[in-house]
Enzyme design. Structure first.
Site, PDB file in Angstrom:
ATOM      1  N   CYS A 170     -21.612 -16.956   2.191  1.00 23.36           N
ATOM      2  CA  CYS A 170     -20.132 -17.377   1.504  1.00 23.36           C
ATOM      3  C   CYS A 170     -20.160 -16.681   0.133  1.00 23.36           C
ATOM      4  O   CYS A 170     -21.166 -16.643  -0.548  1.00 23.36           O
ATOM      5  CB  CYS A 170     -20.119 -19.031   1.310  1.00 23.36           C
ATOM      6  SG  CYS A 170     -18.682 -19.668   0.431  1.00 23.36           S
TER       7      CYS A 170
ATOM      8  N   HIS B 219     -15.942 -22.703   9.134  1.00 22.04           N
ATOM      9  CA  HIS B 219     -16.259 -22.427   7.701  1.00 22.04           C
ATOM     10  C   HIS B 219     -15.130 -22.675   6.580  1.00 22.04           C
ATOM     11  O   HIS B 219     -15.420 -23.286   5.766  1.00 22.04           O
ATOM     12  CB  HIS B 219     -17.074 -20.826   7.598  1.00 22.04           C
ATOM     13  CG  HIS B 219     -17.526 -20.667   6.254  1.00 22.04           C
ATOM     14  ND1 HIS B 219     -18.826 -20.705   5.930  1.00 22.04           N
ATOM     15  CD2 HIS B 219     -16.927 -20.325   5.105  1.00 22.04           C
ATOM     16  CE1 HIS B 219     -18.973 -20.232   4.675  1.00 22.04           C
ATOM     17  NE2 HIS B 219     -17.735 -19.911   4.244  1.00 22.04           N
ATOM     18  N   GLU B 220     -13.909 -22.220   7.028  1.00 15.59           N
ATOM     19  CA  GLU B 220     -12.726 -21.812   6.067  1.00 15.59           C
ATOM     20  C   GLU B 220     -12.261 -23.448   6.009  1.00 15.59           C
ATOM     21  O   GLU B 220     -12.037 -24.014   4.959  1.00 15.59           O
ATOM     22  CB  GLU B 220     -11.879 -20.983   6.429  1.00 15.59           C
ATOM     23  CG  GLU B 220     -12.432 -19.600   6.391  1.00 15.59           C
ATOM     24  CD  GLU B 220     -12.992 -19.177   5.008  1.00 15.59           C
ATOM     25  OE1 GLU B 220     -12.672 -19.834   3.916  1.00 15.59           O
ATOM     26  OE2 GLU B 220     -14.089 -18.448   5.125  1.00 15.59           O
TER      27      GLU B 220
ATOM     28  N   HIS C 116     -14.312 -25.544   3.853  1.00 13.07           N
ATOM     29  CA  HIS C 116     -13.978 -25.357   2.249  1.00 13.07           C
ATOM     30  C   HIS C 116     -12.677 -26.151   1.986  1.00 13.07           C
ATOM     31  O   HIS C 116     -12.623 -26.872   1.112  1.00 13.07           O
ATOM     32  CB  HIS C 116     -13.406 -23.824   2.326  1.00 13.07           C
ATOM     33  CG  HIS C 116     -14.642 -23.059   1.783  1.00 13.07           C
ATOM     34  ND1 HIS C 116     -15.596 -23.216   0.759  1.00 13.07           N
ATOM     35  CD2 HIS C 116     -15.318 -21.905   2.639  1.00 13.07           C
ATOM     36  CE1 HIS C 116     -16.385 -22.266   0.879  1.00 13.07           C
ATOM     37  NE2 HIS C 116     -15.927 -21.518   1.739  1.00 13.07           N
TER      38      HIS C 116
END
Length: 193
Positions: free
Chosen positions: A123, A166-167, A170
């Site tokens: 990341c 993953h996003e 976030h």
């Protein structure tokens, strides 16, 4: 009130045809914040995808992703903005099977998932480490396109599925470090000369 959802087939075609040119604004490269910045551990606010500030943010995310070597996705909170917007483009990654090119989603969520697999992740907001993270390898995702507010619901797999999770993490205030199997699954990032 959001727009009606496109069918999965129409959603996939719409995503594949999407371009940041549709946003009608030029993206500006923004600085990427690093852990432990508080914005990275706070769930982002839902947005109105037609808001001009959200449209500009979408363009800025794509511009920042494009100038960042190896970057396949970038969330708003990684540039210091606590909202639920991110971009993804895994089209050049060797582990990609299904891919929809470059796109930005607002208020995205996973609506179905299956087949968990462990793989290494990194990341831009955690530049010194990578980690082994178990994630679904098949996904159905729902989100809204910036500018138009169109609702897309689409299926994906493999590396694009991992990048999306993953996003989305976030935007929910989680880093891959929060998903790693423990301290033994986190590694110093290798630097290759």
């Amino acid at each position: 009130m959001s727009a009606p959802s496109l069918s999965p087939e129409a959603s996939s075609a719409r995503l594949a045809a999407w371009s940041e040119a549709e946003l009608g604004v030029e993206g500006k490269v923004r600085d990427v914040v690093r852990a432990p910045a508080g914005v990275l551990s706070t769930r982002g606010e839902d947005v109105d995808p037609t808001d001009p500030e959200v449209v500009q943010l979408a363009a800025d995310l794509v511009a920042t992703m494009r100038v960042s070597p190896g970057c396949v996705g970038l969330a708003a909170n990684q540039v210091g903005v606590g909202v639920r917007v991110f971009c993804v483009d895994v089209s050049e990654h060797p582990k990609t099977r299904t891919q929809h090119g470059t796109f930005v989603l607002c208020n995205a969520e996973v609506v179905a998932s299956s087949r968990n697999e462990k793989a290494r992740e990194g990341c831009m907001s955690v530049p010194d480490f990578t980690g082994d993270v178990k994630r679904a390898s098949r996904l159905t995702v729902r989100g809204e396109l910036p500018g138009t507010g169109e609702v897309v619901v689409f299926d994906t797999d493999a590396f694009e599925a991992r990048a999306l999770q993953h996003e989305i993490d976030h935007t929910d205030g989680f880093l891959f470090l929060d998903r790693a199997a423990g301290a033994h699954a986190i590694y110093p990032r290798q630097t290759y000369l």
